[in-house]
Scaffold this active site. Structure first.
Site, PDB file in Angstrom:
ATOM      1  N   HIS A  56       2.298   3.259  -8.918  1.00  0.00           N
ATOM      2  CA  HIS A  56       2.104   1.827  -9.190  1.00  0.00           C
ATOM      3  C   HIS A  56       3.302   1.279  -9.977  1.00  0.00           C
ATOM      4  O   HIS A  56       3.798   0.200  -9.710  1.00  0.00           O
ATOM      5  CB  HIS A  56       0.810   1.599  -9.980  1.00  0.00           C
ATOM      6  CG  HIS A  56      -0.427   2.049  -9.254  1.00  0.00           C
ATOM      7  ND1 HIS A  56      -0.635   1.784  -7.920  1.00  0.00           N
ATOM      8  CD2 HIS A  56      -1.513   2.752  -9.664  1.00  0.00           C
ATOM      9  CE1 HIS A  56      -1.795   2.290  -7.546  1.00  0.00           C
ATOM     10  NE2 HIS A  56      -2.351   2.891  -8.584  1.00  0.00           N
ATOM     11  N   TRP A  88     -11.706  -2.356  -8.123  1.00  0.00           N
ATOM     12  CA  TRP A  88     -12.403  -2.172  -9.410  1.00  0.00           C
ATOM     13  C   TRP A  88     -13.182  -0.860  -9.415  1.00  0.00           C
ATOM     14  O   TRP A  88     -13.488  -0.322 -10.480  1.00  0.00           O
ATOM     15  CB  TRP A  88     -13.374  -3.322  -9.681  1.00  0.00           C
ATOM     16  CG  TRP A  88     -12.740  -4.627 -10.058  1.00  0.00           C
ATOM     17  CD1 TRP A  88     -12.731  -5.763  -9.300  1.00  0.00           C
ATOM     18  CD2 TRP A  88     -12.042  -4.959 -11.267  1.00  0.00           C
ATOM     19  NE1 TRP A  88     -12.067  -6.777  -9.961  1.00  0.00           N
ATOM     20  CE2 TRP A  88     -11.639  -6.316 -11.176  1.00  0.00           C
ATOM     21  CE3 TRP A  88     -11.720  -4.246 -12.429  1.00  0.00           C
ATOM     22  CZ2 TRP A  88     -10.923  -6.966 -12.181  1.00  0.00           C
ATOM     23  CZ3 TRP A  88     -11.007  -4.893 -13.446  1.00  0.00           C
ATOM     24  CH2 TRP A  88     -10.621  -6.235 -13.314  1.00  0.00           C
ATOM     25  N   SER A 123      -8.287  -4.662   5.270  1.00  0.00           N
ATOM     26  CA  SER A 123      -8.845  -4.389   3.939  1.00  0.00           C
ATOM     27  C   SER A 123      -9.270  -5.646   3.165  1.00  0.00           C
ATOM     28  O   SER A 123      -8.940  -5.802   1.979  1.00  0.00           O
ATOM     29  CB  SER A 123      -7.853  -3.548   3.106  1.00  0.00           C
ATOM     30  OG  SER A 123      -7.582  -2.327   3.738  1.00  0.00           O
ATOM     31  N   LEU A 149      10.444 -20.839  -4.224  1.00  0.00           N
ATOM     32  CA  LEU A 149       9.491 -19.958  -3.556  1.00  0.00           C
ATOM     33  C   LEU A 149       8.135 -20.101  -4.243  1.00  0.00           C
ATOM     34  O   LEU A 149       8.057 -20.172  -5.476  1.00  0.00           O
ATOM     35  CB  LEU A 149       9.970 -18.499  -3.671  1.00  0.00           C
ATOM     36  CG  LEU A 149       9.048 -17.424  -3.084  1.00  0.00           C
ATOM     37  CD1 LEU A 149       9.067 -17.479  -1.547  1.00  0.00           C
ATOM     38  CD2 LEU A 149       9.480 -16.021  -3.535  1.00  0.00           C
ATOM     39  N   ASP A 177       0.833  -1.212   0.000  1.00  0.00           N
ATOM     40  CA  ASP A 177       0.000   0.000   0.000  1.00  0.00           C
ATOM     41  C   ASP A 177       0.868   1.262   0.000  1.00  0.00           C
ATOM     42  O   ASP A 177       1.990   1.255   0.496  1.00  0.00           O
ATOM     43  CB  ASP A 177      -0.912  -0.030   1.246  1.00  0.00           C
ATOM     44  CG  ASP A 177      -2.106   0.896   1.089  1.00  0.00           C
ATOM     45  OD1 ASP A 177      -2.348   1.396  -0.027  1.00  0.00           O
ATOM     46  OD2 ASP A 177      -2.802   1.125   2.102  1.00  0.00           O
ATOM     47  N   GLY A 178       0.301   2.341  -0.552  1.00  0.00           N
ATOM     48  CA  GLY A 178       0.955   3.649  -0.496  1.00  0.00           C
ATOM     49  C   GLY A 178       1.510   4.146  -1.824  1.00  0.00           C
ATOM     50  O   GLY A 178       2.198   5.166  -1.858  1.00  0.00           O
ATOM     51  N   ASN A 179       1.183   3.456  -2.914  1.00  0.00           N
ATOM     52  CA  ASN A 179       1.685   3.890  -4.229  1.00  0.00           C
ATOM     53  C   ASN A 179       1.173   5.283  -4.596  1.00  0.00           C
ATOM     54  O   ASN A 179       1.914   6.112  -5.135  1.00  0.00           O
ATOM     55  CB  ASN A 179       1.222   2.927  -5.329  1.00  0.00           C
ATOM     56  CG  ASN A 179       1.805   1.543  -5.173  1.00  0.00           C
ATOM     57  OD1 ASN A 179       2.698   1.336  -4.351  1.00  0.00           O
ATOM     58  ND2 ASN A 179       1.307   0.599  -5.952  1.00  0.00           N
ATOM     59  N   GLY A 180      -0.113   5.531  -4.319  1.00  0.00           N
ATOM     60  CA  GLY A 180      -0.723   6.816  -4.670  1.00  0.00           C
ATOM     61  C   GLY A 180      -0.068   7.951  -3.896  1.00  0.00           C
ATOM     62  O   GLY A 180       0.268   8.999  -4.466  1.00  0.00           O
ATOM     63  N   ARG A 181       0.143   7.734  -2.591  1.00  0.00           N
ATOM     64  CA  ARG A 181       0.771   8.785  -1.770  1.00  0.00           C
ATOM     65  C   ARG A 181       2.221   9.021  -2.180  1.00  0.00           C
ATOM     66  O   ARG A 181       2.712  10.142  -2.158  1.00  0.00           O
ATOM     67  CB  ARG A 181       0.682   8.409  -0.280  1.00  0.00           C
ATOM     68  CG  ARG A 181      -0.675   8.765   0.325  1.00  0.00           C
ATOM     69  CD  ARG A 181      -0.921   8.036   1.611  1.00  0.00           C
ATOM     70  NE  ARG A 181      -1.351   6.659   1.346  1.00  0.00           N
ATOM     71  CZ  ARG A 181      -1.482   5.738   2.283  1.00  0.00           C
ATOM     72  NH1 ARG A 181      -1.206   6.034   3.542  1.00  0.00           N
ATOM     73  NH2 ARG A 181      -1.901   4.527   1.965  1.00  0.00           N
ATOM     74  N   ARG A 230     -12.149   2.021  -8.520  1.00  0.00           N
ATOM     75  CA  ARG A 230     -11.296   3.202  -8.736  1.00  0.00           C
ATOM     76  C   ARG A 230     -11.558   3.768 -10.140  1.00  0.00           C
ATOM     77  O   ARG A 230     -12.178   3.095 -10.980  1.00  0.00           O
ATOM     78  CB  ARG A 230      -9.829   2.808  -8.580  1.00  0.00           C
ATOM     79  CG  ARG A 230      -9.497   2.461  -7.138  1.00  0.00           C
ATOM     80  CD  ARG A 230      -8.014   2.317  -6.928  1.00  0.00           C
ATOM     81  NE  ARG A 230      -7.734   2.040  -5.521  1.00  0.00           N
ATOM     82  CZ  ARG A 230      -6.539   2.132  -4.968  1.00  0.00           C
ATOM     83  NH1 ARG A 230      -5.508   2.498  -5.700  1.00  0.00           N
ATOM     84  NH2 ARG A 230      -6.379   1.862  -3.690  1.00  0.00           N
TER      85      ARG A 230
HETATM   86  C1  IPE Z   1      -5.530  -2.709  -0.151  1.00  0.00           C
HETATM   87  O1  IPE Z   1      -5.169  -1.392  -0.332  1.00  0.00           O
HETATM   88  C2  IPE Z   1      -5.489  -3.448  -1.460  1.00  0.00           C
HETATM   89  C3  IPE Z   1      -4.161  -3.621  -2.045  1.00  0.00           C
HETATM   90  C4  IPE Z   1      -3.013  -3.280  -1.505  1.00  0.00           C
HETATM   91  C5  IPE Z   1      -4.150  -4.235  -3.332  1.00  0.00           C
HETATM   92  P1  IPE Z   1      -6.267  -0.235  -0.500  1.00  0.00           P
HETATM   93  O2  IPE Z   1      -5.519   1.049  -0.599  1.00  0.00           O
HETATM   94  O3  IPE Z   1      -7.182  -0.573  -1.599  1.00  0.00           O
HETATM   95  O4  IPE Z   1      -7.068  -0.348   0.874  1.00  0.00           O
HETATM   96  P2  IPE Z   1      -7.832   0.745   1.720  1.00  0.00           P
HETATM   97  O5  IPE Z   1      -8.841   1.369   0.824  1.00  0.00           O
HETATM   98  O6  IPE Z   1      -6.808   1.725   2.207  1.00  0.00           O
HETATM   99  O7  IPE Z   1      -8.437  -0.024   2.856  1.00  0.00           O
HETATM  100  C1  IPE Z   2      -1.568   0.281  -3.346  1.00  0.00           C
HETATM  101  O1  IPE Z   2      -1.386   1.636  -3.392  1.00  0.00           O
HETATM  102  C2  IPE Z   2      -1.851  -0.318  -4.699  1.00  0.00           C
HETATM  103  C3  IPE Z   2      -3.242  -0.738  -4.884  1.00  0.00           C
HETATM  104  C4  IPE Z   2      -4.173  -0.720  -3.975  1.00  0.00           C
HETATM  105  C5  IPE Z   2      -3.618  -1.229  -6.197  1.00  0.00           C
HETATM  106  P1  IPE Z   2      -2.608   2.666  -3.397  1.00  0.00           P
HETATM  107  O2  IPE Z   2      -2.983   2.957  -4.803  1.00  0.00           O
HETATM  108  O3  IPE Z   2      -3.710   2.186  -2.521  1.00  0.00           O
HETATM  109  O4  IPE Z   2      -1.905   3.947  -2.756  1.00  0.00           O
HETATM  110  P2  IPE Z   2      -2.517   4.940  -1.684  1.00  0.00           P
HETATM  111  O5  IPE Z   2      -3.028   4.121  -0.543  1.00  0.00           O
HETATM  112  O6  IPE Z   2      -3.605   5.703  -2.358  1.00  0.00           O
HETATM  113  O7  IPE Z   2      -1.360   5.814  -1.292  1.00  0.00           O
HETATM  114 MG    MG Z   3      -4.115   2.390  -0.565  1.00  0.00          MG
END
Ligand code: IPE
Ligand code: IPE
Ligand code: MG
Length: 236
Positions: free
Chosen positions: A31, A63, A190, A125, A14-18, A65
């Site tokens: 991503h 899905w 999640s 693995l 998690d955290g790619n967007g940020r 998004r």
């Molecule tokens: C969980 O992350 C799903 C994946 C890492 C693929 P999200 O970013 O979708 O989860 P929430 O919305 O913060 O709970």
């Molecule tokens: C995780 O990063 C990747 C997926 C859920 C597909 P996010 O896209 O959720 O990144 P944030 O949480 O918005 O930073």
């Molecule tokens: Mg996220």
């Protein structure tokens, strides 16, 4: 204390967007950079002697998004498979995709089938990539399979136990995760592996997924080794 290396590690990446936003870049850049971290943890797990690595790549809820983000994530999955299959095969990484395939398009399906087929001999693995995955859906699907077997007379309801359920989940061949890592500081599951995480040790790090390296993976393993796992019993 528990000096063992975890047999099975699961990661909520998690955290790619940020990561992208902090650089004033579109989310999809985050991503894209996250792919490097996938390579790091796959290699790190082999180095550490972990048997199974399960990565949450795309949830059923994802899905919902924006369409351009969804399609860029699907393209990335295909790109990852196209680029990495040879290396996965060379490194003995048997790769399986866990989730609802009915929602994937023809190209993504073909890519998935290819990586599963071409890495099927791997024994170093076991890699599980959760795509279009929801733990509740996985459990609902298991309930349906069991009901169908009962209806067909192949299963007696009085024989249904935990093994019956566990063996109808996508993770059936594997032991439950010993360690769950979630990046980006979020403290929630999640809808990931709800059944399998019953006694898993949780490790949340503020590091955003694209910045995650094998050093962070080893830190998580060291932290795990300092835990006392009691499974409801008392300390010895
Ligand atoms: C969980 O992350 C799903 C994946 C890492 C693929 P999200 O970013 O979708 O989860 P929430 O919305 O913060 O709970
Ligand atoms: C995780 O990063 C990747 C997926 C859920 C597909 P996010 O896209 O959720 O990144 P944030 O949480 O918005 O930073
Ligand atoms: Mg996220």
């Amino acid at each position: 204390m528990n000096r063992d290396v975890p047999r099975h590690i699961a990661i909520i990446m998690d955290g790619n967007g940020r990561w992208a936003r902090s650089r004033l870049l579109p989310r999809t850049f985050g991503h894209h950079h996250g792919m490097k971290a996938v390579g790091e943890v796959v290699e790190g797990c082999i180095e550490a002697g972990v048997d199974v690595l399960t990565l949450f790549a795309f949830s059923e809820e994802n899905w919902s998004r924006p369409a351009d983000e969804v399609s860029s994530l699907m393209n990335l999955l295909e790109e990852y498979i196209a680029k990495e299959t040879k290396k996965l095969r060379r490194n003995g990484v048997r790769t399986r995709i866990l989730g609802d395939r009915t929602r994937l398009d023809r190209r993504a399906l073909a890519a998935i089938e290819r990586v599963e087929r071409e890495t099927a001999d791997g024994t170093e693995l076991q890699l599980g990539l959760c795509v279009s995955y929801s733990a509740r859906k996985e459990l609902t699907r298991a309930a349906r399979i069991i009901a169908e077997e009962v209806e067909a007379g192949r299963l007696d309801p009085s024989d249904i136990d935990e093994t019956t359920v566990a063996s109808r989940l996508y993770t059936a061949p594997w032991p439950d995760p010993d360690l769950l890592i979630r990046t980006s500081g979020e403290q929630r599951i999640s809808n990931f592996l709800l059944w399998q995480l019953a006694y898993t040790e949780l490790y949340v790090t503020p590091v955003l997924w694209p910045d995650f390296t094998r050093r962070e993976l080893f830190d998580a393993i060291l932290d795990f080794q300092d835990r006392e796992r009691r499974f409801g019993k008392v300390s010895v």
